[in-house]
Enzyme design. Structure first.
Site, PDB file in Angstrom:
ATOM      1  N   ARG A 122     -65.020  19.433  32.032  1.00 44.20           N
ATOM      2  CA  ARG A 122     -64.641  18.093  32.570  1.00 44.20           C
ATOM      3  C   ARG A 122     -66.159  17.102  32.474  1.00 44.20           C
ATOM      4  NH1 ARG A 122     -60.903  15.140  36.657  1.00 44.20           N
ATOM      5  NH2 ARG A 122     -59.545  15.998  35.157  1.00 44.20           N
ATOM      6  N   HIS A 182     -57.702  13.351  27.580  1.00 48.80           N
ATOM      7  CA  HIS A 182     -57.339  14.595  28.296  1.00 48.80           C
ATOM      8  C   HIS A 182     -56.876  15.474  27.716  1.00 48.80           C
ATOM      9  CE1 HIS A 182     -56.931  16.738  32.376  1.00 48.80           C
ATOM     10  NE2 HIS A 182     -56.732  15.702  32.873  1.00 48.80           N
ATOM     11  N   GLN A 230     -53.583  17.571  30.169  1.00 51.85           N
ATOM     12  CA  GLN A 230     -53.137  17.121  30.614  1.00 51.85           C
ATOM     13  C   GLN A 230     -51.901  16.749  30.066  1.00 51.85           C
ATOM     14  OE1 GLN A 230     -52.674  15.560  34.032  1.00 51.85           O
ATOM     15  NE2 GLN A 230     -50.816  15.446  33.250  1.00 51.85           N
ATOM     16  N   ASP A 252     -50.902   5.545  34.343  1.00 53.11           N
ATOM     17  CA  ASP A 252     -52.560   6.232  34.979  1.00 53.11           C
ATOM     18  C   ASP A 252     -52.396   4.584  35.690  1.00 53.11           C
ATOM     19  OD1 ASP A 252     -54.208   8.031  35.308  1.00 53.11           O
ATOM     20  OD2 ASP A 252     -54.886   7.470  33.507  1.00 53.11           O
ATOM     21  N   CYS A 303     -50.418  11.210  35.453  1.00 53.89           N
ATOM     22  CA  CYS A 303     -50.969  12.441  35.623  1.00 53.89           C
ATOM     23  C   CYS A 303     -51.486  12.489  37.006  1.00 53.89           C
ATOM     24  CB  CYS A 303     -52.026  12.255  34.478  1.00 53.89           C
ATOM     25  SG  CYS A 303     -53.457  11.039  34.966  1.00 53.89           S
ATOM     26  N   ARG A 319     -49.843  21.882  34.344  1.00 50.97           N
ATOM     27  CA  ARG A 319     -51.170  22.067  33.795  1.00 50.97           C
ATOM     28  C   ARG A 319     -51.289  23.584  34.248  1.00 50.97           C
ATOM     29  NH1 ARG A 319     -54.215  17.735  35.564  1.00 50.97           N
ATOM     30  NH2 ARG A 319     -55.705  19.284  33.742  1.00 50.97           N
TER      31      ARG A 319
HETATM   32  N1  NVA Z   1     -58.218   8.015  33.681  1.00 52.20           N
HETATM   33  C1  NVA Z   1     -57.946   8.750  34.619  1.00 52.20           C
HETATM   34  C2  NVA Z   1     -57.523  10.491  34.812  1.00 52.20           C
HETATM   35  C3  NVA Z   1     -57.455  11.160  36.076  1.00 52.20           C
HETATM   36  C4  NVA Z   1     -56.799  12.547  35.663  1.00 52.20           C
HETATM   37  C5  NVA Z   1     -59.534   8.913  34.691  1.00 52.20           C
HETATM   38  O1  NVA Z   1     -59.816   9.323  34.078  1.00 52.20           O
HETATM   39  O2  NVA Z   1     -59.871   9.083  36.052  1.00 52.20           O
HETATM   40  N1   CP Z   2     -54.534  14.946  36.463  1.00 51.26           N
HETATM   41  C1   CP Z   2     -56.019  15.142  36.699  1.00 51.26           C
HETATM   42  O1   CP Z   2     -56.461  15.332  36.207  1.00 51.26           O
HETATM   43  O2   CP Z   2     -56.125  15.891  38.050  1.00 51.26           O
HETATM   44  P1   CP Z   2     -57.360  15.932  39.211  1.00 51.26           P
HETATM   45  O3   CP Z   2     -58.212  15.024  38.885  1.00 51.26           O
HETATM   46  O4   CP Z   2     -57.130  16.551  39.819  1.00 51.26           O
HETATM   47  O5   CP Z   2     -57.950  16.958  38.165  1.00 51.26           O
END
Ligand code: NVA
Ligand code: CP
Length: 301
Positions: free
Chosen positions: A102, A129, A132, A219, A259, A287
């Site tokens: 990540r 993502h 997800q 989101d 998400c 997930r």
């Molecule tokens: N768009 C959000 C998704 C988190 C799972 C982010 O990138 O922070």
């Molecule tokens: N939805 C998601 O990826 O959650 P986290 O940021 O908690 O991993």
């Protein structure tokens, strides 16, 4: 070598195969049937951003499959002090059987795959993502029975979630509609691909996008890395919210998805969130099952 870097790399058949396997693994886990399909393997999990779901579901998932997970914060790795991705990839490939990462730049994930010699799984970048969205597709199919011909509406920022939902939705035969403020559209390459390959619309009108939707998705307005823009974004996105008036133009049995993490009374009202909590937490649970399927398909013999 099979990687999972972004959804556009996988064919519809590969996505459906993963969803079927995710359903099977979910059934088996619920019935106490062991499936140690990655026995003795180690998954490295590199995080340059926070995580609750991704971290825990990957760690539990690899354990279920008979392997172990190694949490690696980029703050503590030499990569955080400037060691090149090319070298990190070659070193970690000598120890591990797969890497979940990540991070910010999609290029870093692609470079790990280029220079390493083990499967790489994208656990979120600024661009997409995909893990997800595999869980999201599994959840929609569970609740609606099918994906093909369903309408998926995304309301809010044209961010990593929007990008992956568009690709995943179109690839599985769904109509995808996005409502976002001008200037906050999904990435241009994704919009172009979607317009050429499926039923896709992107509009500033929430009512138009949400009309007759089978699933409504939202989101956060400010993603990880955009904290400095949060106040400004609250103003820009204030109308891009899933609330009861948006629900009234969708199908009467429309599901609501997020998400997570969610900001109540920003992108979704607290009452809509709570009345659809069952769907949202099924989605979070999935997930685990979806990512186990991805790991088996990428790392399995
Ligand atoms: N768009 C959000 C998704 C988190 C799972 C982010 O990138 O922070
Ligand atoms: N939805 C998601 O990826 O959650 P986290 O940021 O908690 O991993």
């Amino acid at each position: 070598m099979k990687h999972f870097l972004k959804l556009s790399d996988w064919s519809t058949e590969e996505i459906m195969q993963a969803l079927d396997l995710a359903d099977k693994l979910k059934y088996e886990r619920k019935h106490g049937i062991e499936h140690k399909l990655l026995n003795g393997m180690t998954l490295g999990m590199i995080f340059s951003k926070s995580s609750t779901r991704t971290r825990v579901s990957f760690e539990v998932g690899i354990h279920d499959l008979g392997g172990s997970g190694l949490f690696l914060s980029s703050r503590d790795l030499q990569i955080g002090r400037g060691e090149p991705v090319e070298d990190t990839a070659r070193v970690l490939s000598r120890y591990l059987d797969g890497i979940m990462i990540r991070t910010f730049a999609q290029k870093e994930v692609e470079d790990l795959a280029t220079y390493g010699s083990i499967p790489i799984i994208n656990g979120l970048t600024d661009y997409c993502h995909p893990c997800q969205v595999m869980a999201d597709l599994q959840t929609i199919r569970e609740h609606k029975g099918n994906l093909d011909g369903r309408k998926l509406t995304y309301i809010g920022d044209g961010n990593n979630m929007a990008n992956s939902l568009i690709v995943g939705g179109i690839k599985t035969g769904m109509e995808v509609a996005v409502a976002c403020p001008k200037g906050y559209e999904p990435d241009a390459d994704i919009m172009k691909w979607a317009s050429e390959n499926g039923k896709f619309t992107c509009t500033e009108s929430i009512e138009e996008a949400a009309s007759d939707a089978d699933a409504l998705y939202t989101d956060v307005w400010a993603s990880m890395g955009q904290e400095a823009e949060a106040t400004q974004r609250k103003e820009i996105f204030k109308n891009y919210q899933i609330n009861s008036s948006v629900m009234s133009v969708a199908k009467s049995d429309a599901m609501v998805m997020h998400c997570l993490p969610a900001h109540r009374d920003e992108e979704i009202t607290a009452d809509v969130f709570e009345s659809h909590a069952n769907e949202i937490f099924d989605e979070a649970e999935n997930r685990l099952h979806a990512q186990k399927a991805i790991m088996v398909l990428c790392m399995g013999k």
